[in-house]
Design a protein around this motif. Sequence first.
Motif, PDB file in Angstrom:
ATOM      1  N   LEU A  24       0.819  -1.213   0.000  1.00  0.00           N
ATOM      2  CA  LEU A  24       0.000   0.000   0.000  1.00  0.00           C
ATOM      3  C   LEU A  24       0.854   1.265   0.000  1.00  0.00           C
ATOM      4  O   LEU A  24       0.565   2.214  -0.741  1.00  0.00           O
ATOM      5  CB  LEU A  24      -0.941  -0.001   1.209  1.00  0.00           C
ATOM      6  CG  LEU A  24      -2.082  -1.013   1.155  1.00  0.00           C
ATOM      7  CD1 LEU A  24      -2.824  -1.047   2.484  1.00  0.00           C
ATOM      8  CD2 LEU A  24      -3.050  -0.680   0.028  1.00  0.00           C
ATOM      9  N   PHE A  25       1.909   1.279   0.804  1.00  0.00           N
ATOM     10  CA  PHE A  25       2.760   2.468   0.851  1.00  0.00           C
ATOM     11  C   PHE A  25       3.541   2.644  -0.446  1.00  0.00           C
ATOM     12  O   PHE A  25       3.813   3.773  -0.856  1.00  0.00           O
ATOM     13  CB  PHE A  25       3.710   2.398   2.043  1.00  0.00           C
ATOM     14  CG  PHE A  25       3.095   2.883   3.325  1.00  0.00           C
ATOM     15  CD1 PHE A  25       2.807   4.218   3.510  1.00  0.00           C
ATOM     16  CD2 PHE A  25       2.782   1.997   4.332  1.00  0.00           C
ATOM     17  CE1 PHE A  25       2.223   4.665   4.681  1.00  0.00           C
ATOM     18  CE2 PHE A  25       2.201   2.430   5.507  1.00  0.00           C
ATOM     19  CZ  PHE A  25       1.914   3.775   5.683  1.00  0.00           C
ATOM     20  N   ALA A  26       3.885   1.551  -1.081  1.00  0.00           N
ATOM     21  CA  ALA A  26       4.616   1.646  -2.342  1.00  0.00           C
ATOM     22  C   ALA A  26       3.738   2.237  -3.447  1.00  0.00           C
ATOM     23  O   ALA A  26       4.238   2.898  -4.360  1.00  0.00           O
ATOM     24  CB  ALA A  26       5.121   0.270  -2.763  1.00  0.00           C
ATOM     25  N   ARG A  27       2.438   2.018  -3.361  1.00  0.00           N
ATOM     26  CA  ARG A  27       1.525   2.460  -4.411  1.00  0.00           C
ATOM     27  C   ARG A  27       0.914   3.831  -4.154  1.00  0.00           C
ATOM     28  O   ARG A  27       0.404   4.457  -5.086  1.00  0.00           O
ATOM     29  CB  ARG A  27       0.397   1.440  -4.566  1.00  0.00           C
ATOM     30  CG  ARG A  27       0.837   0.082  -5.098  1.00  0.00           C
ATOM     31  CD  ARG A  27      -0.339  -0.867  -5.114  1.00  0.00           C
ATOM     32  NE  ARG A  27       0.030  -2.187  -5.653  1.00  0.00           N
ATOM     33  CZ  ARG A  27      -0.790  -3.235  -5.647  1.00  0.00           C
ATOM     34  NH1 ARG A  27      -1.998  -3.124  -5.149  1.00  0.00           N
ATOM     35  NH2 ARG A  27      -0.375  -4.395  -6.152  1.00  0.00           N
ATOM     36  N   CYS A  28       0.923   4.293  -2.921  1.00  0.00           N
ATOM     37  CA  CYS A  28       0.178   5.502  -2.576  1.00  0.00           C
ATOM     38  C   CYS A  28       0.856   6.762  -3.105  1.00  0.00           C
ATOM     39  O   CYS A  28       2.069   6.809  -3.292  1.00  0.00           O
ATOM     40  CB  CYS A  28      -0.003   5.606  -1.061  1.00  0.00           C
ATOM     41  SG  CYS A  28       1.499   6.051  -0.148  1.00  0.00           S
ATOM     42  N   GLU A  29       0.042   7.784  -3.337  1.00  0.00           N
ATOM     43  CA  GLU A  29       0.552   9.084  -3.735  1.00  0.00           C
ATOM     44  C   GLU A  29       1.014   9.872  -2.525  1.00  0.00           C
ATOM     45  O   GLU A  29       2.009  10.579  -2.558  1.00  0.00           O
ATOM     46  CB  GLU A  29      -0.536   9.870  -4.481  1.00  0.00           C
ATOM     47  CG  GLU A  29      -0.824   9.349  -5.881  1.00  0.00           C
ATOM     48  CD  GLU A  29       0.381   9.476  -6.801  1.00  0.00           C
ATOM     49  OE1 GLU A  29       1.093  10.487  -6.681  1.00  0.00           O
ATOM     50  OE2 GLU A  29       0.613   8.565  -7.621  1.00  0.00           O
ATOM     51  N   SER A  30       0.264   9.747  -1.430  1.00  0.00           N
ATOM     52  CA  SER A  30       0.599  10.430  -0.178  1.00  0.00           C
ATOM     53  C   SER A  30       0.530   9.428   0.960  1.00  0.00           C
ATOM     54  O   SER A  30      -0.414   8.622   1.027  1.00  0.00           O
ATOM     55  CB  SER A  30      -0.383  11.573   0.093  1.00  0.00           C
ATOM     56  OG  SER A  30      -0.199  12.089   1.408  1.00  0.00           O
ATOM     57  N   PRO A  31       1.517   9.427   1.877  1.00  0.00           N
ATOM     58  CA  PRO A  31       1.497   8.484   3.004  1.00  0.00           C
ATOM     59  C   PRO A  31       0.231   8.582   3.844  1.00  0.00           C
ATOM     60  O   PRO A  31      -0.217   7.595   4.422  1.00  0.00           O
ATOM     61  CB  PRO A  31       2.724   8.894   3.824  1.00  0.00           C
ATOM     62  CG  PRO A  31       3.618   9.572   2.851  1.00  0.00           C
ATOM     63  CD  PRO A  31       2.719  10.268   1.881  1.00  0.00           C
ATOM     64  N   GLU A  32      -0.375   9.766   3.893  1.00  0.00           N
ATOM     65  CA  GLU A  32      -1.580   9.955   4.694  1.00  0.00           C
ATOM     66  C   GLU A  32      -2.768   9.215   4.108  1.00  0.00           C
ATOM     67  O   GLU A  32      -3.785   9.032   4.780  1.00  0.00           O
ATOM     68  CB  GLU A  32      -1.892  11.448   4.805  1.00  0.00           C
ATOM     69  CG  GLU A  32      -0.830  12.237   5.568  1.00  0.00           C
ATOM     70  CD  GLU A  32      -1.161  13.719   5.632  1.00  0.00           C
ATOM     71  OE1 GLU A  32      -2.200  14.114   5.055  1.00  0.00           O
ATOM     72  OE2 GLU A  32      -0.391  14.468   6.257  1.00  0.00           O
ATOM     73  N   ASP A  33      -2.672   8.804   2.841  1.00  0.00           N
ATOM     74  CA  ASP A  33      -3.769   8.087   2.210  1.00  0.00           C
ATOM     75  C   ASP A  33      -3.957   6.690   2.770  1.00  0.00           C
ATOM     76  O   ASP A  33      -5.033   6.098   2.630  1.00  0.00           O
ATOM     77  CB  ASP A  33      -3.533   7.984   0.695  1.00  0.00           C
ATOM     78  CG  ASP A  33      -3.589   9.328   0.001  1.00  0.00           C
ATOM     79  OD1 ASP A  33      -4.143  10.280   0.589  1.00  0.00           O
ATOM     80  OD2 ASP A  33      -3.063   9.434  -1.126  1.00  0.00           O
ATOM     81  N   VAL A  34      -2.918   6.129   3.372  1.00  0.00           N
ATOM     82  CA  VAL A  34      -2.977   4.755   3.876  1.00  0.00           C
ATOM     83  C   VAL A  34      -3.440   4.761   5.330  1.00  0.00           C
ATOM     84  O   VAL A  34      -2.772   5.310   6.206  1.00  0.00           O
ATOM     85  CB  VAL A  34      -1.602   4.066   3.764  1.00  0.00           C
ATOM     86  CG1 VAL A  34      -1.685   2.638   4.307  1.00  0.00           C
ATOM     87  CG2 VAL A  34      -1.120   4.057   2.324  1.00  0.00           C
ATOM     88  N   THR A  35      -4.577   4.133   5.575  1.00  0.00           N
ATOM     89  CA  THR A  35      -5.130   4.070   6.924  1.00  0.00           C
ATOM     90  C   THR A  35      -4.982   2.664   7.494  1.00  0.00           C
ATOM     91  O   THR A  35      -4.703   1.699   6.765  1.00  0.00           O
ATOM     92  CB  THR A  35      -6.621   4.441   6.923  1.00  0.00           C
ATOM     93  OG1 THR A  35      -7.355   3.420   6.209  1.00  0.00           O
ATOM     94  CG2 THR A  35      -6.842   5.792   6.236  1.00  0.00           C
ATOM     95  N   MET A  36      -5.189   2.559   8.798  1.00  0.00           N
ATOM     96  CA  MET A  36      -5.142   1.244   9.429  1.00  0.00           C
ATOM     97  C   MET A  36      -6.235   0.343   8.866  1.00  0.00           C
ATOM     98  O   MET A  36      -6.047  -0.866   8.704  1.00  0.00           O
ATOM     99  CB  MET A  36      -5.288   1.392  10.943  1.00  0.00           C
ATOM    100  CG  MET A  36      -4.109   2.083  11.620  1.00  0.00           C
ATOM    101  SD  MET A  36      -2.618   1.062  11.642  1.00  0.00           S
ATOM    102  CE  MET A  36      -2.862   0.150  13.184  1.00  0.00           C
ATOM    103  N   ALA A  37      -7.393   0.922   8.545  1.00  0.00           N
ATOM    104  CA  ALA A  37      -8.484   0.135   7.958  1.00  0.00           C
ATOM    105  C   ALA A  37      -8.076  -0.414   6.596  1.00  0.00           C
ATOM    106  O   ALA A  37      -8.394  -1.567   6.261  1.00  0.00           O
ATOM    107  CB  ALA A  37      -9.736   1.003   7.842  1.00  0.00           C
ATOM    108  N   ASP A  38      -7.367   0.399   5.819  1.00  0.00           N
ATOM    109  CA  ASP A  38      -6.888  -0.060   4.508  1.00  0.00           C
ATOM    110  C   ASP A  38      -5.949  -1.250   4.666  1.00  0.00           C
ATOM    111  O   ASP A  38      -6.037  -2.235   3.922  1.00  0.00           O
ATOM    112  CB  ASP A  38      -6.138   1.068   3.787  1.00  0.00           C
ATOM    113  CG  ASP A  38      -7.038   2.225   3.399  1.00  0.00           C
ATOM    114  OD1 ASP A  38      -8.243   2.001   3.181  1.00  0.00           O
ATOM    115  OD2 ASP A  38      -6.522   3.363   3.323  1.00  0.00           O
TER     116      ASP A  38
END
Length: 203
Positions: A24-38
Amino acid sequence: MPEPRSRKDAARNREAVLEAADTLFARCESPEDVTMADVAAAAGVGKGTLFRAFGDRAGLLRALYEARLEPIREAIEAGPPPLGPATPPRDRVPALLDAVLCFKLDNRRLALALEEDGTSSPYRAEHYERWHSVLRAVLEQILGPADSDFTAHALLAATRADLVEHLAGGGEHVAREGMRAQLANFVGRVLASGAPQGSSVEG
């Protein structure tokens, strides 16, 4: 005696969570986009399992960061040159900082998320204290104890994740090898200008 099933399940869940978060972190545009729910959804575990294993988002980030950093840590502690302890200090300092920079470049989103988490000072983070401690010890062999602590902080500042992100993708688009060369030149100038007068220390 066989390992209890619950322990095996916990270990398997932990690996699944780290692998999912890594993706998820490798694909995200912004680190804030990744949540614990994700992360929980991607790993196929409940949010409760996630929080029990890592405490909070910062704990998950630290665990993922440490897992990725482990090969470098082993190379620093017992590996061959240029990172290992047998390397001459004047060669080891730039190699250590180059390793930090390359790690940040390879893990831009994760490093940025961890350093911008805001739960505590980044200078108190375990991974930062480890880098600083190693670098300071090597610098002491070149500059002496008086200047090594501050110089280690100053050199590590050149590898901060927000700076790396700005240079690599924030509009400047500095190429990887160009950034590595610039850092090496900067480190060389610092070591040359900071050497004690009359010193002949070469490591």
